[in-house]
Design a protein around this motif. Sequence first.
Motif, mmCIF file in Angstrom:
data_model
loop_
_atom_site.group_PDB
_atom_site.id
_atom_site.type_symbol
_atom_site.label_atom_id
_atom_site.label_comp_id
_atom_site.label_asym_id
_atom_site.label_seq_id
_atom_site.Cartn_x
_atom_site.Cartn_y
_atom_site.Cartn_z
ATOM 1 N N GLY A 81 0.815 -1.211 0.000
ATOM 2 C CA GLY A 81 0.000 0.000 0.000
ATOM 3 C C GLY A 81 0.851 1.263 0.000
ATOM 4 N N CYS A 82 1.939 1.226 0.742
ATOM 5 C CA CYS A 82 2.849 2.374 0.795
ATOM 6 C C CYS A 82 3.503 2.609 -0.567
ATOM 7 N N ILE A 83 3.958 1.542 -1.201
ATOM 8 C CA ILE A 83 4.609 1.648 -2.508
ATOM 9 C C ILE A 83 3.622 2.151 -3.565
ATOM 10 N N ILE A 84 2.404 1.612 -3.557
ATOM 11 C CA ILE A 84 1.388 2.054 -4.518
ATOM 12 C C ILE A 84 1.051 3.531 -4.309
ATOM 13 N N SER A 85 0.999 3.958 -3.055
ATOM 14 C CA SER A 85 0.733 5.378 -2.772
ATOM 15 C C SER A 85 1.846 6.264 -3.318
ATOM 16 N N PHE A 86 3.092 5.851 -3.157
ATOM 17 C CA PHE A 86 4.202 6.646 -3.678
ATOM 18 C C PHE A 86 4.193 6.683 -5.207
ATOM 19 N N ILE A 87 3.798 5.589 -5.838
ATOM 20 C CA ILE A 87 3.673 5.589 -7.300
ATOM 21 C C ILE A 87 2.579 6.563 -7.730
ATOM 22 N N ALA A 88 1.449 6.551 -7.013
ATOM 23 C CA ALA A 88 0.354 7.474 -7.335
ATOM 24 C C ALA A 88 0.799 8.922 -7.146
ATOM 25 N N ILE A 89 1.549 9.206 -6.093
ATOM 26 C CA ILE A 89 2.058 10.563 -5.869
ATOM 27 C C ILE A 89 2.974 10.969 -7.016
ATOM 28 N N GLY A 90 3.823 10.062 -7.444
ATOM 29 C CA GLY A 90 4.721 10.355 -8.568
ATOM 30 C C GLY A 90 3.960 10.655 -9.846
ATOM 31 N N LEU A 91 2.919 9.890 -10.118
ATOM 32 C CA LEU A 91 2.118 10.123 -11.327
ATOM 33 C C LEU A 91 1.378 11.457 -11.262
ATOM 34 N N LEU A 92 0.862 11.793 -10.088
ATOM 35 C CA LEU A 92 0.187 13.075 -9.939
ATOM 36 C C LEU A 92 1.166 14.235 -10.092
ATOM 37 N N LYS A 93 2.361 14.085 -9.591
ATOM 38 C CA LYS A 93 3.381 15.128 -9.763
ATOM 39 C C LYS A 93 3.780 15.253 -11.232
ATOM 40 N N MET A 94 3.837 14.137 -11.944
ATOM 41 C CA MET A 94 4.128 14.201 -13.376
ATOM 42 C C MET A 94 3.037 14.973 -14.102
ATOM 43 N N TRP A 95 1.769 14.777 -13.724
ATOM 44 C CA TRP A 95 0.682 15.523 -14.335
ATOM 45 C C TRP A 95 0.855 17.017 -14.081
ATOM 46 N N LEU A 96 1.225 17.362 -12.846
ATOM 47 C CA LEU A 96 1.390 18.770 -12.496
ATOM 48 C C LEU A 96 2.531 19.407 -13.283
#
Length: 124
Positions: A81-96
């Motif tokens: 869950g922690c790893i998936i959350s960090f991947i999601a944060i990375g993808l959202l930052k890429m969008w930004l």
Amino acid sequence: MTKFDDKLGASLSADDRAFLEDLEDGRGLFEQLGTTFQGPMRFWTYLMGLYTLGFAIFAFICGWQAIEAGEVRETILWSSGCIISFIAIGLLKMWLFDRMNTLTILGELKKIELRVAQIDDVRG
């Protein structure tokens, strides 16, 4: 500067000159980030910011639970869950950052459009 740049600069109105100075390079990261919270896409930027915050809180909770877990299976699940959350944060930052890049490109296109429009005034 070339003769053309001098002629172009002389033909610009005060508003056009202020607009071009506002678009000049050298804007910092935080200034570019602030521009993403303006315009028609500001709702999506705020929404992605909230999602990023939510995933960061979830990653912290998952990491803490993984440390406190008593069994290996629980540790693996909470760590996942922690790893998936960090991947999601990375993808959202890429969008930004893609949004920031799009706004920069649009600004450059506006600058070119203004200069092409001014060419007619200089020649005419």
